[in-house]
Scaffold this active site. Structure first.
Site, short mmCIF file in Angstrom:
data_model
loop_
_atom_site.label_atom_id
_atom_site.label_comp_id
_atom_site.label_asym_id
_atom_site.label_seq_id
_atom_site.Cartn_x
_atom_site.Cartn_y
_atom_site.Cartn_z
N HIS A 85 38.51 -28.78 -38.90
CA HIS A 85 38.80 -28.63 -40.33
C HIS A 85 37.91 -29.54 -41.17
O HIS A 85 37.56 -29.17 -42.30
CB HIS A 85 40.27 -28.92 -40.59
N HIS A 134 35.94 -16.47 -36.72
CA HIS A 134 35.05 -17.63 -36.75
C HIS A 134 33.70 -17.31 -36.13
O HIS A 134 32.65 -17.71 -36.67
CB HIS A 134 35.69 -18.81 -36.01
#
Length: 405
Positions: free
Chosen positions: A247, A379
Site C-alpha cells: 500500500h 494488479h
C-alpha cells in the site's frame, strides 16, 4: 528476460496472456467467479463485488485495446453488478453472494463500492451496454453514502439498510476511493471528483509525514490510528496488522496520478511524499529477509511480520517505479523497474498454468495460505499498462483517447 526493462511489445503480450487466463471467469449467476490455479471457476465460492468490478475493469480495458472476447467477458461481469450483487431493496451492492445467489456478506463496504465506481467508469468509457447507467448509480451511491465532505474522508462500511456506518475507518478503502474518484472524473468530466481525490490523498501525505513513511491502515471513527489492530492475525488479506508494504507503493503511484490530474491546482508536496513512501516501502520490504521479493507487512520499526510474497505487491512496485520514472526521469527508478520485472519473470509469472502466482512463501515457492487460486487479474494487468501510458488521464481514458496523454 534480460536485465533491460521489457519493451512495449512484451508488455502487450503479457497483458493478452493474462486476459486469456481469465476468459472463463463469468459466473452462471452473473458477475465473476473465483478462479483456481488453472483459471477454472470455483463455483463453491461466493461471487464477490470487488472481484466482479475488477473483472469489468480489466476486460473493459481489454475491449478498448481490441483484445478479442474481452467485451463479452466484461459484459458478463457487469451483469452481476446490475443483477445478483445489486441490492434491489436498499440500494447499493452486497459485498458477496453465495452459490445460491443469497447474500453471504450483506454489508455495504466502501472498498467494494469504490471498485463499482471504477468498473462503471471503465465500462462507460469502453461503451459497454449499461456502463453509463452503472457509473451514474455508483457515483450517486458513493457520494451519498461514503463520501464525508466535511472531513474530506470516506466511510468504510454500513449495514445492509444504511442504518448507520460502522465505527472502523480504513486506509485500504480510502486508497481505492482515490483511484475510483480519478476514474469517475475522467469518465464524466466532472472536476469535483479529482478535487475530492486530492483532499483524500492528503490523508496519506499527513500519515507518511508523521510515521516515517509507514502508513497506518486502521482507524477509529475520528481517524485516530489504531496501530495494534489484528496483531493476533497479522496476515489478514484485507486488514493486516502493521504497515502494508504494497500500500505504500500503491499510494506512491496514486499521489502522482492526483498531481497529474489536477496540474497547477494540485496540492503541494505530492511528489515528495511519493518519494518518501516509495523509499520506505523498498527499504523495509524488498529482500528484507535476504531473499528476493517484497514481504507483505512490517512492524512499526520496519521489522518484517508477514514474509509471504504476494503478486499484487510487486505489481504495485512496478507501477510506482514506472510512475516515478515518468515523473522525474531519474535512472534509479528505471533500474528498480527492470529489477522487479526480472523478479516477476523468474518467480511470479506462471508460464505453465497461466497468470501470476498470487502467493509465494519466503523462499519464493508457490503457496496458498492467504490467497488460494488466482482470482484477480487487476494488479498484474495494470502493471503491463501503467508503464505505457501517461500519469493522467487514467488507464481507460488514456487507452480510449491516446492523444489526450
Amino acid at each position: 528476460m534480460s536485465d533491460a526493462p521489457p519493451d512495449d511489445a512484451w508488455l502487450d503480450a503479457e497483458l493478452r496472456r493474462l486476459l486469456s487466463f481469465g476468459r472463463r471467469v463469468a459466473h452462471p449467476l452473473g458477475g465473476a467467479a473465483w478462479l483456481d490455479e488453472d483459471g477454472v471457476p470455483d463455483l463453491d465460492r461466493p461471487v464477490h463485488t470487488w472481484i466482479t468490478s475488477r473483472t469489468v475493469h480489466v476486460f473493459g480495458l481489454g475491449a478498448l485495446l481490441g483484445v478479442e472476447g474481452s467485451a463479452e467477458v466484461a459484459a458478463a461481469a457487469l451483469r452481476g453488478l446490475t443483477g445478483v450483487l445489486h441490492d434491489e431493496e436498499d440500494g447499493g451492492w452486497f459485498a458477496a453472494v453465495g452459490p445460491d445467489g443469497a447474500p453471504v456478506d450483506p454489508a455495504k463496504a466502501g472498498y467494494a463500492h469504490a471498485f463499482v465506481v471504477l468498473a462503471g467508469a471503465t465500462a462507460a468509457t469502453a461503451g459497454l451496454d449499461g456502463g453509463e447507467a452503472l457509473l451514474a448509480e455508483a457515483t450517486e451511491v458513493f457520494e451519498r453514502r461514503f463520501w464525508d465532505d466535511a472531513a474530506g474522508r470516506v466511510l468504510d462500511e454500513w449495514d445492509r439498510a444504511w442504518t448507520a456506518p460502522v465505527p472502523y475507518r480504513g486506509l485500504n478503502s480510502a486508497m481505492h476511493s482515490v483511484e475510483a474518484m480519478l476514474a469517475a472524473g475522467d469518465a464524466t468530466g466532472d472536476r469535483t471528483w479529482p478535487e475530492r481525490a486530492a483532499r483524500l490523498a492528503g490523508l496519506a501525505t499527513d500519515l507518511a509525514a508523521t510515521h516515517d513513511g509507514r502508513l497506518p491502515e486502521h482507524f477509529g471513527p475520528d481517524w485516530t490510528p489504531d496501530l495494534e489492530l489484528n496483531r493476533d492475525r497479522p496476515d489478514d488479506p484485507f486488514k493486516p496488522f502493521g504497515a502494508t508494504v504494497g500500500h505504500g507503493l500503491e499510494w506512491s503511484r496514486l499521489l502522482l496520478h492526483v498531481e497529474a490530474s489536477l496540474g497547477d491546482a494540485a496540492p503541494a508536496g505530492l511528489l515528495e511524499t511519493s518519494r518518501l513512501l516509495f523509499d520506505r516501502a523498498v527499504a523495509d520490504g524488498w529482500s528484507a529477509d535476504g531473499a528476493p521479493g517484497f514481504v507483505y507487512t512490517t512492524d512499526w520499526d520496519g521489522t518484517p511480520v508477514v514474509r509471504q510474497r504476494f503478486h499484487w505487491v510487486v505489481a504495485e512496485a512496478i507501477g510506482a517505479a514506472a510512475a516515478l520514472h515518468r515523473r522525474t526521469g531519474e535512472q534509479s527508478y528505471l533500474d528498480r523497474y527492470a529489477e522487479w520485472w526480472a523478479y516477476v519473470d523468474e518467480h511470479v509469472r506462471d508460464t505453465e498454468r497461466g497468470s501470476w502466482h498470487h502467493e509465494l512463501d519466503p523462499h519464493n515457492r508457490p503457496a496458498a495460505t492467504v490467497w488460494p487460486g488466482k482470482p484477480d487479474l487487476y494488479h498484474a494487468v495494470q502493471a503491463t499498462l501503467l508503464p505505457r501510458l501517461p500519469l493522467a488521464p487514467g488507464l481507460a481514458a488514456a487507452t480510449a483517447f491516446p492523444a489526450a496523454g
